[in-house]
Every structure is written in C-alpha cells, then in structure tokens.
Write a protein that holds these residues in place. Structure first.
Motif, short mmCIF file in Angstrom:
data_model
loop_
_atom_site.label_atom_id
_atom_site.label_comp_id
_atom_site.label_asym_id
_atom_site.label_seq_id
_atom_site.Cartn_x
_atom_site.Cartn_y
_atom_site.Cartn_z
N GLY A 5 31.69 -17.19 -35.53
CA GLY A 5 31.42 -18.41 -36.27
C GLY A 5 32.12 -19.64 -35.74
O GLY A 5 31.79 -20.75 -36.15
N THR A 55 30.99 -18.55 -31.58
CA THR A 55 29.69 -17.89 -31.54
C THR A 55 28.82 -18.37 -32.69
O THR A 55 29.30 -19.04 -33.62
N GLY A 56 27.55 -17.98 -32.66
CA GLY A 56 26.69 -18.18 -33.81
C GLY A 56 27.05 -17.20 -34.91
O GLY A 56 28.02 -16.44 -34.80
N LEU A 90 23.06 -13.90 -34.64
CA LEU A 90 23.37 -14.75 -33.48
C LEU A 90 24.85 -14.64 -33.09
O LEU A 90 25.39 -15.51 -32.39
N ARG A 91 25.50 -13.57 -33.53
CA ARG A 91 26.94 -13.42 -33.29
C ARG A 91 27.29 -13.31 -31.81
O ARG A 91 28.44 -13.54 -31.43
N ARG A 124 28.56 -20.69 -28.75
CA ARG A 124 28.35 -22.06 -29.19
C ARG A 124 28.49 -23.01 -27.99
O ARG A 124 29.28 -22.75 -27.07
N PRO A 149 27.60 -27.79 -33.92
CA PRO A 149 27.21 -26.50 -34.50
C PRO A 149 27.64 -26.34 -35.95
O PRO A 149 26.91 -25.76 -36.76
N ARG A 171 25.34 -28.35 -38.20
CA ARG A 171 24.02 -27.70 -38.23
C ARG A 171 24.05 -26.43 -39.07
O ARG A 171 23.08 -26.10 -39.76
N LEU A 172 25.16 -25.71 -39.02
CA LEU A 172 25.28 -24.49 -39.84
C LEU A 172 25.26 -24.84 -41.32
O LEU A 172 24.55 -24.21 -42.11
#
Length: 477
Positions: free
Chosen positions: A51, A54-55, A59-60, A64, A75, A78-79
């Motif tokens: 997080g 990474t996404g 998406l882990r 990013r 990011p 956007r999250l």
C-alpha cells in the motif's frame, strides 16, 4: 508510553449529547504518531511495503510510480478517490462523531504510519464539531474503506463537510492505506446500538413486572432460593431485580404454576444481558488495538497481517441478536396472556363497552408483525463467504452488516414491548387492587401518565407511539 484506553461511557455520552471529546491530541501522542510516520517512510525506502510502495488488493505486486507526482494524481489520492464510492444511506451525526473519535484514538497508538498532519486535522474536526458526510455502503467487516476514504478526502479538502469545517490537511501519499485500515465506523455503530439495546433490556424487565402483576403471577420463579445454587450471576441478578420491582404484592397468585412467559423470565433475559456485556468487550478490543495493515512495530518493522478481520465482533453481534429475540418472544406471549380472560379475570381483550368490543385485540397483530421482523434479523451474517479482488480476498467477517441488523432489531423490538406495555397498563387500570405502593406503582404511574385511559374501541396509534418512546428510554431507566 502507550496510548490510554478509550472510555466506553465517555465515547457514547459524547457522541449522543456532546461535551468534552473523549480523545484529543497531546504533545506525547503527536510525537508518537510522527515516529511511526517516519518509520513507515524508512521502511518504504528500504523494501516493499504493501500500500505504500505497491498497489492494494490484487495489485499488491504492482509497484507504485516513483517519485510520487505532486500534480494531484498521486497514488494515495487516487486510492482514496477510487474507494470513496458510496451510495444510499449515510451515517447519522452521532455515529459519524463516534467513528471519527475511534479512528483518532487508534492513530494515537503510534503504530499506523498516518501522518501527524492528517491526524491533527482529524483532531481539529473532532474538537470543533465539524462532521463529514459518510456513506454506510462498501464495508464488509475488513475495514470501512468507503467511509474512511470519504473522511480522508473531506479532511484534505476534496469533499464538502456536512456541517462545520476545518482547514484542509496537507496531502501525504503515505497516508492513503493506513488511514483506511480501520473498522472505526462499524465499531461506532456497534457501540451506539449497544446503548439502545441496554435501555431495551431494562425496559423489558420493567414491562414484564407490570404484566406479572396484571396477571396475578407467582413470585416463586424469582425467589433467590431458586437461583442461589445455579452458577449464573446474570440470572440471579435478573431474578433479584424482578423481585425488587414486585416486592409486597397486593395479589394472591392466581395459579399454582404460571405460563412460561412469566415463569422463565430470569432464564430467558439473562443471556441477553450477558450478550450485551460481551459486545462491550469485543468492541473495546478493536477500538484499543491498532489494526492497520501493515502495522509499524516499535523497532520500525512493517508487519503485514490480518488484524482488520473483525470476526469476534461479527460473532458477538450475531449472538446478541439471537439472545434478544427470545426476550421479545416472551413479551409477545405475555401480551397474549394479558388479553385472555382465563388468565387475567378481566374481559377478553381488555375491552369495555358492547360484548363484541375488540379492546386491544389488534396489538397482538402489531406485536407479531414486529416479532416476525426480529426473527428474520436473527440469521447470522458471520456465516457468509465471498471471493473478491481477483480471488485474493476470500473471506470477510461482515461485522458491518451484523451491526446494521442489530440497529434494525433495535427499531422493531420496542414495538413488541410497547404492545405489552399498553395492554399491561390497561389491565392494571381495570384491576387496580393488584398494585401496591412500591417501585411497581411508580412504573405504572409513569406509563399511565403517557397512555390514554379511554377504553372504547379506537385507534391505539398514539398510545403505542408513546409506549415505544417509553421503552426506548428504558421506562425511566
């Protein structure tokens, strides 16, 4: 120094009535937050942190973009934007207020990595009484992602406030996942519905005592000698409270042995009382434990875990609804007894006037309708299953839905008890010699002052509305 535990009584009282907030930022807590924030940043520079570098979800494994853009397309923003997708009902003011306090309290533990800037903005909002508009949708007991994303966007100035406002917090990309990693709104809803159900449990015993008197019931089922050898403290206390209300009865018991609706009151009410106590324990475990994923350990190590899975809370809320239902079922059974001349010695349906008068007949229909709705709500939600995020997340606790079902139970159950209360008061008016001068008389006087004494066939809507209000307030508590 660890953060102090949040006071249950202070949280609930403040959420409902205002006053000094139950949590506030101090120099010590701000310093603790700043240390965790810096530790999370350092961990992100030295290795993969879910997080942060990474996404999320499926998406882990997707890295990013670095460096983080500062053009509003980071990011983190956007999250929050993608997860702030709510619809329909929003949280009321009290639940929103309590949820914000719980979230701030968790952040003050200094293990989330949430920035001191965002935490300070949240603290300012709590102190000033500013409230965001947060949807109830999108939570499944693994984190209140939607409402917390909406709260975050409100704090940074991208969403309007429902009431009040505070200056927009700076956007820190490392805040995105840590801030959403909580079940704060679900915990707030659970705490507040507990308050409503406690008052309901108090009212249930008081209404039952009025019915015992109206039905000239025996006090033997509540005699302390019956319960003394049973290792069940809650059952003993329920029986003791009923004996206290029914002290020095003016009636001679009408039967050697009463119907179950009178005789089993301590046995049926005690599990409800215990379930209420267990809910407090379950909520406080979650409130006072940081569940952010990853969790920043004292040495700065980010630990990836599943602490956000509120399985205990979900099971506890399921058990609470299941324990409350028999209490309502006994109430409906006592209502049926109250309209039976063979049990009361009074006219059928407590009617006055011509022989075909209906009296309170319709109350049984109203009570059974509400009871049927309660019965539907006893189905456990913790037995559900799912598979989302490309199959990566294959389980959820659904504690949010369990809390919602408890709220619906808290709406329907007072109707059942109110029907019994209206009938019990009418029966005691028709048989006034069954009342003494003790606590039971005070209860009767309180209820009778709100209920019309007109016994002609008429709509009982106003009486029932007043009785529901009395029940919701614990009949004087």
């Amino acid at each position: 120094m660890p953060a102090a535990e949040l006071s249950w009584e202070h949280l609930v009282s403040w959420a409902l009535r205002g006053g000094p907030a139950p949590v506030q930022l101090t120099d010590v807590s701000v310093a603790r937050i700043a240390v965790a924030e810096e530790q999370l940043r350092l961990a992100g520079r030295s290795g993969a942190v879910y997080g942060l570098t990474t996404g999320v979800g499926a998406l882990r494994t997707v890295p990013r973009p670095q460096p983080v853009p500062d053009d509003g397309s980071s990011p983190g923003l956007r999250l929050w934007r993608s997860h702030a997708t709510g619809i329909g009902e929003t949280y009321d003011d009290a639940t929103t207020r309590a949820g914000m306090a719980i979230r701030l309290h968790q952040i003050t533990s200094g293990r989330s990595g949430v920035s001191s800037g965002l935490a300070s903005s949240l603290g300012d909002a709590i102190a000033s009484g500013a409230l965001p508009d947060l949807h109830r949708s999108g939570s499944i007991g693994t984190g209140d992602l939607v409402p917390l994303a909406q709260l975050a966007l409100t704090l940074v100035g991208e969403r309007p406030w429902r009431s009040g406002s505070v200056p927009a917090a700076p956007v820190d990309d490392s805040d995105a996942l840590p801030f959403m990693s909580s079940n704060a709104l679900t915990l707030a809803a659970s705490a507040l519905v507990h308050h409503r159900l406690v008052l309901l449990s108090i009212a249930a015993e008081k209404v039952a005592a009025l019915s015992v008197a109206a039905l000239r019931g025996s006090l033997e089922p509540f005699d302390p000698r019956v319960h003394a050898r049973r290792p069940d403290a809650s059952q003993q206390r329920v029986a003791g409270r009923l004996m206290g209300l029914l002290a020095e009865p003016r009636w001679t018991p009408a039967r050697l042995q009463d119907p179950f609706a009178l005789r089993t009151l301590p046995q049926v009410h005690a599990p409800f009382v215990d379930a209420l106590s267990t809910l407090v324990e379950s909520v406080l475990i979650e409130v006072n434990d940081p569940t952010e994923n990853p969790l920043v350990d004292d040495d700065g190590t980010p630990l990836h875990h599943g602490g956000y899975m509120t399985a205990r809370l979900s099971a506890t809320l399921d058990a609470l609804r299941q324990a409350s239902y028999p209490v309502m079922a006994l109430s409906a059974a006592r209502l049926s007894a109250l309209v039976d001349p063979a049990l009361t010695g009074l006219p059928a349906f407590l009617a006055s006037g011509p022989p075909d008068s209906s009296g309170v007949m319709v109350l049984e229909y109203v009570a059974q309708d509400a009871l049927a709705r309660c019965r539907l709500l006893t189905s456990p939600v913790s037995t559900g299953n799912l598979s989302i995020s490309l199959g990566l997340e294959e389980h959820a606790s659904f504690s949010t839905q369990a809390a919602w079902a408890c709220e619906r139970m808290a709406e329907q159950a007072p109707v059942v008890l109110a029907c019994e209360l209206v009938a019990a008061v009418r029966a005691l008016r028709m048989g006034p010699d069954r009342l003494g001068d003790g606590p039971l008389r005070e209860l009767f006087d309180l209820a009778a002052s709100r209920l019309d004494d007109d016994r002609a066939d008429r709509p009982l809507t106003e009486d029932l509305t007043a009785a529901v209000s009395l029940v919701q307030q614990g009949l004087g508590a």
